[in-house]
Design an enzyme around this catalytic site. Structure first.
Site, PDB file in Angstrom:
ATOM      1  N   CYS A 127       0.815  -1.225   0.000  1.00 53.80           N
ATOM      2  CA  CYS A 127       0.000   0.000   0.000  1.00 53.80           C
ATOM      3  C   CYS A 127       0.848   1.273   0.000  1.00 53.80           C
ATOM      4  O   CYS A 127       0.333   2.362  -0.244  1.00 53.80           O
ATOM      5  CB  CYS A 127      -0.942   0.007   1.200  1.00 53.80           C
ATOM      6  SG  CYS A 127      -2.017  -1.416   1.229  1.00 53.80           S
ATOM      7  N   HIS A 267      -3.123   7.100   2.967  1.00 52.60           N
ATOM      8  CA  HIS A 267      -3.562   5.848   2.350  1.00 52.60           C
ATOM      9  C   HIS A 267      -4.966   5.517   2.856  1.00 52.60           C
ATOM     10  O   HIS A 267      -5.230   5.537   4.064  1.00 52.60           O
ATOM     11  CB  HIS A 267      -2.568   4.738   2.701  1.00 52.60           C
ATOM     12  CG  HIS A 267      -3.071   3.378   2.379  1.00 52.60           C
ATOM     13  ND1 HIS A 267      -3.629   3.070   1.153  1.00 52.60           N
ATOM     14  CD2 HIS A 267      -3.121   2.227   3.113  1.00 52.60           C
ATOM     15  CE1 HIS A 267      -4.005   1.804   1.151  1.00 52.60           C
ATOM     16  NE2 HIS A 267      -3.706   1.281   2.323  1.00 52.60           N
ATOM     17  N   ASN A 297     -10.067  -0.008   0.317  1.00 53.48           N
ATOM     18  CA  ASN A 297      -8.610   0.072   0.291  1.00 53.48           C
ATOM     19  C   ASN A 297      -8.117  -0.453  -1.061  1.00 53.48           C
ATOM     20  O   ASN A 297      -8.232  -1.644  -1.350  1.00 53.48           O
ATOM     21  CB  ASN A 297      -8.061  -0.777   1.450  1.00 53.48           C
ATOM     22  CG  ASN A 297      -6.544  -0.758   1.534  1.00 53.48           C
ATOM     23  OD1 ASN A 297      -5.867  -0.376   0.587  1.00 53.48           O
ATOM     24  ND2 ASN A 297      -6.016  -1.196   2.662  1.00 53.48           N
TER      25      ASN A 297
END
Ligand code: COA
Length: 340
Positions: A127, A267, A297
């Protein structure tokens, strides 16, 4: 490192297919209320069976190239941040380069004859991929100030979801984002600084199997560790700490206070994580952009997807100082300081 690093085009693309919390309620023991309260996520976009993430990487890349007003033949580097490539080899970067070359040259000639010395590279910082990509782009520009870099973050997490694992599979979606980075150009953003880190001691907290760790044969059934597995509670703690500390470190290094920041884009993992980081930085809510309610996500793609939407909504505009921060499997983390 004093390197001119200009982002001159930005593009994103997400699949049309939407997986809602209500859809998940039908296939597992969960509820919209639980997911929204614990994560802030309402929907995520996922690829159809006949699609691959390079299809979306291509659409995002074309938008970035068009906005930067360059042609494919000017690109010297295709860097793709992904932890979910469609094949272990060839890289998504090579697949993407072929798609771009075909569209640019009607498939008549090989790209290598058009872009001699083209660098195509996938890298996996999970990520944190987009922020790591900014660091890589800066390093490539230090080596070659004439480089024109296509940085892409593209993920297909839905193909690594075990929809029998309710604590993890509710979180993730698919998306791609791209930008053009060079030392010149009509910059949308200037990269002022970037700082990244990692700690392999925590490698087992988030894991995606399906590599070469196990001997398999044709006909074997897929086991649970083929999918993304995660110790959610532990990850939550380190995510808050990692993103807050790295952002504060970057601000300090650049003689800035949190109050000097106009926009903070973290994020998009979980609204509660972002809120805890915001509190540690003592930032007001209105300086923090989120869009994870729609996309979940999307790993490496999440920050660039948020940047594009914040710009579309007029929240990210000219004359701002922006902090990006990310955290992911590895564990990896990173923060970047941009001026718009
Ligand atoms: N629906 C309903 N109940 C669920 C559920 C779901 N989708 N997932 C888990 N639960 C249950 C658990 O089984 C547990 O039940 P129990 O108390 O009876 O055992 C309860 O909810 C609490 O589980 P827990 O795992 O402690 O919840 P949580 O508040 O930590 O939230 C996450 C779980 C995964 C949402 C949260 O830990 C998280 O977001 N972690 C970070 C993950 C992340 O962002 N990773 C990517 C980083 S890049």
């Amino acid at each position: 490192m004093n390197v001119n690093c200009h982002i001159s085009g930005l593009g994103v693309s997400v699949p049309d297919k939407i997986l809602t919390n209500q859809d998940l309620e039908k296939i597992m023991d969960t509820s919209d209320e639980w997911i929204v309260t614990r994560t802030g996520i309402k929907t995520r976009h996922i690829v159809k069976d006949n699609e691959n993430i390079s299809d979306y990487a291509f659409l995002a890349a074309v938008k970035a190239i068009e906005e930067a007003q360059i042609s494919f033949s000017e690109i010297t580097h295709v860097l793709v941040a992904t932890c979910t490539p469609e094949t272990l080899s060839p890289s998504v970067a090579c697949v993407l380069a072929e798609k771009l070359a075909l569209s640019a040259y009607s498939g008549l000639q090989l790209i290598s004859s058009h872009n001699p010395g083209l660098v195509c590279l996938d890298f996996n910082a999970a990520c944190s991929g987009f922020v790591y990509g900014l660091e890589l782009a800066r390093a490539f520009l230090a080596l070659n100030p004439h480089a024109t870099i296509l940085l892409v973050a593209a993920e297909c997490l839905s193909r690594k979801m075990n929809y029998q694992d309710r604590s993890t599979s509710i979180l993730f979606g698919d998306a791609a984002g791209a930008c053009i980075i060079s030392a010149k150009g009509n910059a949308l953003f200037r990269l002022l600084d970037v700082s990244v880190g990692a700690d392999g001691d925590y490698k087992d907290l988030i894991r995606i199997g399906g590599g070469t760790d196990k001997k398999v044969q044709v006909g074997d059934t897929i086991s649970e560790d083929f999918f993304l597995t995660m110790q959610g509670r532990e990850v939550f703690k380190y995510a808050v700490r990692g993103m807050a500390q790295e952002s504060l470190k970057l601000l300090h290094k650049n003689a800035l206070q949190a109050e000097d920041i106009d926009l903070f884009i973290a994020h998009q993992a979980n609204l509660r994580i972002i809120d805890a980081v915001r509190e540690r930085l003592q930032l007001p809510q209105e300086k923090v952009f989120t869009n994870l309610d729609k996309y979940g996500n999307t790993s490496a793609a999440s920050i660039v997807l948020a940047m594009a939407e914040a710009r579309e909504q007029g929240i990210l505009k000219k004359g701002q100082k922006i902090v990006l921060t990310a955290f992911g499997a590895g564990l990896t983390w990173g923060s970047a300081l941009l001026a718009s």
